[in-house]
Motif scaffolding. Structure first.
Motif, PDB file in Angstrom:
ATOM      1  N   TYR A 126     -40.650 111.045  60.157  1.00 21.05           N
ATOM      2  CA  TYR A 126     -40.005 112.271  59.649  1.00 21.05           C
ATOM      3  C   TYR A 126     -40.560 113.503  60.357  1.00 21.05           C
ATOM      4  CZ  TYR A 126     -39.609 116.239  56.370  1.00 21.05           C
ATOM      5  OH  TYR A 126     -39.415 117.476  55.798  1.00 21.05           O
ATOM      6  N   SER A 127     -41.890 113.625  60.424  1.00 29.31           N
ATOM      7  CA  SER A 127     -42.471 114.828  61.030  1.00 29.31           C
ATOM      8  C   SER A 127     -42.182 114.889  62.529  1.00 29.31           C
ATOM      9  CB  SER A 127     -43.982 114.874  60.778  1.00 29.31           C
ATOM     10  OG  SER A 127     -44.640 113.764  61.345  1.00 29.31           O
ATOM     11  N   SER A 135     -48.359 114.370  51.242  1.00 28.20           N
ATOM     12  CA  SER A 135     -47.356 114.626  52.281  1.00 28.20           C
ATOM     13  C   SER A 135     -45.968 114.861  51.720  1.00 28.20           C
ATOM     14  CB  SER A 135     -47.322 113.444  53.260  1.00 28.20           C
ATOM     15  OG  SER A 135     -48.574 113.203  53.824  1.00 28.20           O
ATOM     16  N   ARG A 179     -45.255 103.952  53.975  1.00 26.46           N
ATOM     17  CA  ARG A 179     -45.105 105.380  53.671  1.00 26.46           C
ATOM     18  C   ARG A 179     -45.632 106.252  54.817  1.00 26.46           C
ATOM     19  NH1 ARG A 179     -47.856 109.426  50.120  1.00 26.46           N
ATOM     20  NH2 ARG A 179     -46.222 110.421  48.875  1.00 26.46           N
ATOM     21  N   THR A 180     -46.808 105.917  55.326  1.00 23.83           N
ATOM     22  CA  THR A 180     -47.385 106.703  56.418  1.00 23.83           C
ATOM     23  C   THR A 180     -46.490 106.658  57.648  1.00 23.83           C
ATOM     24  OG1 THR A 180     -49.634 106.301  55.608  1.00 23.83           O
ATOM     25  CG2 THR A 180     -49.395 106.986  57.907  1.00 23.83           C
ATOM     26  N   ALA A 206     -39.361 107.927  53.327  1.00 22.85           N
ATOM     27  CA  ALA A 206     -40.701 108.395  52.972  1.00 22.85           C
ATOM     28  C   ALA A 206     -40.844 108.517  51.462  1.00 22.85           C
ATOM     29  CB  ALA A 206     -40.971 109.739  53.638  1.00 22.85           C
ATOM     30  N   PHE A 250     -43.460 108.925  57.002  1.00 25.11           N
ATOM     31  CA  PHE A 250     -43.774 110.347  57.119  1.00 25.11           C
ATOM     32  C   PHE A 250     -44.010 110.737  58.578  1.00 25.11           C
ATOM     33  CE2 PHE A 250     -44.644 110.456  52.516  1.00 25.11           C
ATOM     34  CZ  PHE A 250     -43.989 111.638  52.209  1.00 25.11           C
ATOM     35  N   SER A 251     -44.614 109.857  59.344  1.00 30.38           N
ATOM     36  CA  SER A 251     -44.833 110.139  60.756  1.00 30.38           C
ATOM     37  C   SER A 251     -43.505 110.253  61.501  1.00 30.38           C
ATOM     38  CB  SER A 251     -45.697 109.043  61.375  1.00 30.38           C
ATOM     39  OG  SER A 251     -45.934 109.301  62.738  1.00 30.38           O
ATOM     40  N   GLY A 254     -49.243 111.300  58.103  1.00 27.86           N
ATOM     41  CA  GLY A 254     -47.961 111.441  58.783  1.00 27.86           C
ATOM     42  C   GLY A 254     -47.863 112.648  59.683  1.00 27.86           C
TER      43      GLY A 254
END
Length: 527
Positions: A481-482, A432, A474-475, A465, A478-479, A339
């Motif tokens: 989110y970041s 993560s 999930r990935t 996430a 997280f991507s 992510g």
């Protein structure tokens, strides 16, 4: 992920005998170059070591040492953050709420007794029951059930795709239940086994504890009962407490040690021939915190002010201060984790001018607080703060530096009373999800006065996430989110410091790990 390595030129004739004086306590060691008599490996590191009890350990040197003595259900290989089988294989249900572990047949503890599901249940429930342990939170929301002698199920109420990473932590090592219980171990708050485990081993690892002095050195010796895939390559490993990186470098170059764990970029860059260097971005991030609470800091308490700071900085110039192995932080999630963004923020002074105009900032002097006695990965905070100060001044933001010792700064940081500060963050475990606390309404977000209502969109990304039930979902979460955290929010990630470990060429297997830093179990004499 492939990690860049710097390898100094070829072979150095291996040191046949080392006289370890001074900080080594007078021990001696040998390291044969032919790989026959493995002799003794000597490792220098600055100790963060409290105990030999895995369930009460939660510090880096403890992780390094205990990973060689004990094993977990799953493990990590090198810098790969994908959990792999260790004492067990794993299957999970579709909801990611049940994880079934099947033990590897025939594995034994250091006393020769077999590893069973009862040992797993006892070991994990012991950590859950020791409420005074720093590692206790790892078992929060997790229940453990025995299915049969070779099978255990871990259950959670909500989806927990981070659970496989959590169980790789050395604090959740599997202990010999009979031996630990016979020496005061329980699954409650009355556990008294630490004194026993500080001087003995009850694990399945390739090494056993010979002696431990938490102020000076730990001595590990080969476990004669080990029957796993990575047998001990050395008769003995001595891990010594050498607090100064300069002394570690002198010992390594002089042949008084084989490995130096805590060198900085300049030190490894100048090592020359005869040494191997693993120089890579670490799992930690140095960042700026910009408090959004107007009662704490009226000048910083707007999203636009944080935006102005984020795009006022020349990140390449800041990175120059970090040395070999470091990288620009591409977001709150470091590059080695799923992510993470591939690119970091870039300076944009036009955007800064517009953001400052919208923020209401009127040229007030803002105090930048930071710890000045706690370098991370060889990165000193003071020169970084000075460069940030200069760059912000050029963009129209006036900053006064306010350095103080770590012991002075930590409480106001944790309590959320710092208006503008520079800190660092590392993962609780190699996943993560360790970086979700930066989100609005989360632990670190609240330290910046950032309530969940301040950014409902990012708060929803945090939830997505955290509750994902597939790796792909999930990935992606997280991507997202970041990426959102790089565009807005009160945090400005600056640097991922390098981790620089060096060894004599007589040692192979040198590599960084985000949890135990150096994997002692894969080190071996060069052929």
């Amino acid at each position: 992920m492939t990690r860049p390595h710097t390898r100094a030129a070829a072979a150095l004739v291996a040191v046949a005998a080392l006289a370890l004086a001074g900080c080594s306590g007078g021990n001696s060691a040998s390291n044969a170059s032919d790989g026959g008599d493995a002799g003794t490996l000597v490792v220098d590191t600055a100790f963060s070591l409290e105990t030999g009890d895995p369930g009460r350990n939660y510090v880096p040197t403890g992780n390094m040492v205990l990973h060689a003595v004990y094993e977990t259900l799953l493990t990590l290989e090198g810098d790969d953050t994908t959990p792999q089988p260790a004492l067990a294989t794993m299957e999970q249900n579709e909801d990611a709420t049940e994880f079934t572990f099947t033990l590897d047949a025939d594995r034994v503890f250091s006393d020769g007794s077999a590893v069973t599901a009862d040992d797993v249940v006892f070991s994990l429930e012991r950590v859950a029951g020791m409420t005074d342990s720093k590692a206790n939170f790892l078992m929060s929301g997790i229940t453990v059930e025995k299915v049969d002698d070779a099978t255990v199920v871990l259950k959670t109420e909500k989806p927990s795709l981070q659970l496989p990473a959590i169980v790789t932590n050395p604090s959740l090592s599997i202990l010999n239940a009979d031996e630990v219980e016979a020496n005061g171990g329980t699954t409650g708050t009355d556990d008294q086994a630490q004194a026993f485990l500080d001087g003995a081993s009850a694990g399945t690892g390739p090494y056993v504890l010979d002696s431990m002095d938490i102020a000076s050195q730990v001595v590990l010796v080969e476990n004669p009962e080990y029957n796993g895939p990575s047998p001990a390559a050395y008769d003995k490993i001595v891990v010594r407490n050498v607090t100064e990186s300069a002394t570690q470098l002198i010992n390594l170059k002089g042949g008084d040690s084989h490995i130096a764990v805590d060198l900085n970029g300049d030190q490894v860059d100048g090592l020359g021939d005869g040494f191997t260097v693993d120089s890579v971005p670490s799992a930690e991030t140095i960042f700026l915190l910009i408090n959004q609470n107007p009662e704490v800091s009226p000048a910083t308490a707007s999203p636009e002010f944080a935006e102005a700071v984020r795009f006022a900085l020349d990140y390449d110039k800041i990175l120059e201060l970090a040395g070999v192995g470091a990288a620009q932080a591409t977001g709150v999630i470091p590059p080695m984790f799923a992510g993470a963004q591939t690119e970091g923020a870039e300076q944009d002074l036009d955007r800064v001018a517009a953001a400052l105009a919208a923020s209401g900032y009127a040229g007030e002097t803002v105090k930048l607080q930071f710890p000045n006695d706690n370098p991370v990965g060889g990165v000193e905070f003071t020169p970084v703060a000075e460069r940030v100060q200069d760059q912000l001044k050029a963009a129209g933001i006036n900053v006064e530096l306010a350095p103080a010792p770590f012991a002075t700064e930590i409480d106001p940081y944790v309590n959320g009373t710092e208006g503008f500060s520079m800190w660092y963050w590392g993962p609780d475990y190699a996943d993560s999800s360790s970086f979700l606390p930066f989100g609005p309404g989360e632990k670190v977000g609240l330290r910046a006065g950032w309530e969940s209502a301040a950014s409902a969109e990012i708060a929803e990304l945090v939830a997505a996430a955290r509750n994902a039930t597939s790796v792909e979902e999930r990935t992606a979460a997280f991507s997202a989110y970041s990426a959102a955290m790089q565009e807005s929010g009160p945090f400005v990630p600056l640097i991922v410091p390098g981790n620089n470990i060096a060894s004599a060429d007589s040692v192979t297997g040198l590599s960084y790990n985000p949890t135990w830093t150096l994997d002692l179990t894969v080190l071996a004499p060069a052929q």
